[in-house]
Write a protein that holds these residues in place. Structure first.
Motif, PDB file in Angstrom:
ATOM      1  N   GLY A  33       0.823  -1.212   0.000  1.00 44.50           N
ATOM      2  CA  GLY A  33       0.000   0.000   0.000  1.00 44.50           C
ATOM      3  C   GLY A  33       0.852   1.254   0.000  1.00 44.50           C
ATOM      4  O   GLY A  33       0.571   2.220  -0.713  1.00 44.50           O
ATOM      5  N   LEU A  34       1.920   1.241   0.779  1.00 39.59           N
ATOM      6  CA  LEU A  34       2.843   2.371   0.820  1.00 39.59           C
ATOM      7  C   LEU A  34       3.528   2.545  -0.536  1.00 39.59           C
ATOM      8  O   LEU A  34       3.671   3.664  -1.032  1.00 39.59           O
ATOM      9  CB  LEU A  34       3.885   2.171   1.921  1.00 39.59           C
ATOM     10  N   TYR A  35       3.923   1.455  -1.139  1.00 39.59           N
ATOM     11  CA  TYR A  35       4.582   1.495  -2.444  1.00 39.59           C
ATOM     12  C   TYR A  35       3.649   2.082  -3.511  1.00 39.59           C
ATOM     13  O   TYR A  35       4.073   2.849  -4.375  1.00 39.59           O
ATOM     14  CB  TYR A  35       5.016   0.082  -2.848  1.00 39.59           C
ATOM     15  N   GLU A  36       2.367   1.736  -3.417  1.00 36.44           N
ATOM     16  CA  GLU A  36       1.406   2.175  -4.431  1.00 36.44           C
ATOM     17  C   GLU A  36       0.882   3.586  -4.186  1.00 36.44           C
ATOM     18  O   GLU A  36       0.196   4.135  -5.042  1.00 36.44           O
ATOM     19  CB  GLU A  36       0.248   1.179  -4.500  1.00 36.44           C
ATOM     20  N   GLU A  37       1.186   4.178  -3.041  1.00 36.26           N
ATOM     21  CA  GLU A  37       0.757   5.548  -2.755  1.00 36.26           C
ATOM     22  C   GLU A  37       1.382   6.504  -3.765  1.00 36.26           C
ATOM     23  O   GLU A  37       2.589   6.503  -3.946  1.00 36.26           O
ATOM     24  CB  GLU A  37       1.210   5.981  -1.357  1.00 36.26           C
ATOM     25  N   PRO A  38       0.573   7.326  -4.419  1.00 37.20           N
ATOM     26  CA  PRO A  38       1.150   8.288  -5.360  1.00 37.20           C
ATOM     27  C   PRO A  38       1.986   9.350  -4.633  1.00 37.20           C
ATOM     28  O   PRO A  38       3.028   9.748  -5.121  1.00 37.20           O
ATOM     29  CB  PRO A  38      -0.062   8.914  -6.050  1.00 37.20           C
ATOM     30  N   GLU A  39       1.482   9.795  -3.474  1.00 39.81           N
ATOM     31  CA  GLU A  39       2.238  10.758  -2.671  1.00 39.81           C
ATOM     32  C   GLU A  39       2.671  10.053  -1.398  1.00 39.81           C
ATOM     33  O   GLU A  39       1.855   9.686  -0.567  1.00 39.81           O
ATOM     34  CB  GLU A  39       1.373  11.971  -2.336  1.00 39.81           C
ATOM     35  N   LYS A  40       3.939   9.867  -1.283  1.00 40.32           N
ATOM     36  CA  LYS A  40       4.480   9.165  -0.113  1.00 40.32           C
ATOM     37  C   LYS A  40       4.358  10.064   1.123  1.00 40.32           C
ATOM     38  O   LYS A  40       4.595  11.264   1.058  1.00 40.32           O
ATOM     39  CB  LYS A  40       5.955   8.795  -0.322  1.00 40.32           C
TER      40      LYS A  40
END
Length: 104
Positions: A33-40
């Protein structure tokens, strides 16, 4: 060489334990989910804590605590009113007690 194998078997045991407990799946889901977040997020550790942290109290527990808090607040208000009434009654009797007391 036996030390290396013992450490390896301990690691494998621990990995199996984490897998069986569902820890690896939970970590994988959060990290994906973190990897797929557009804005980290600025603080990834907070994100992990938020998603993996304790699920929080049960709704029934929260409702029971809210009810208890409201009951205790009402009781506190009642006791404060009673305290104020008793103080005013005491003030009525205190001046009389001072007048009746003999002076030395």
């Amino acid at each position: 060489m036996t030390t290396y194998r013992a450490a390896d078997s301990k690691r494998e045991e621990f990995r199996k334990y984490l897998e069986k407990a569902g820890v690896l799946d939970a970590l994988t889901k959060v990290l994906v989910g973190l990897y797929e977040e557009p804005e980290k997020p600025n603080n990834a550790l907070d994100l992990l804590r938020q998603h993996i942290g304790a699920a929080g109290p049960d709704t029934a527990d929260v409702e029971a605590l809210k009810l208890e808090v409201s009951e205790l607040r009402a009781k506190c208000e009642q006791l404060q009113e009673e305290n104020n009434e008793l103080k005013s009654k005491m003030q009525q009797y205190e001046p009389q007690a001072e007048q009746e007391a003999p002076e030395n």
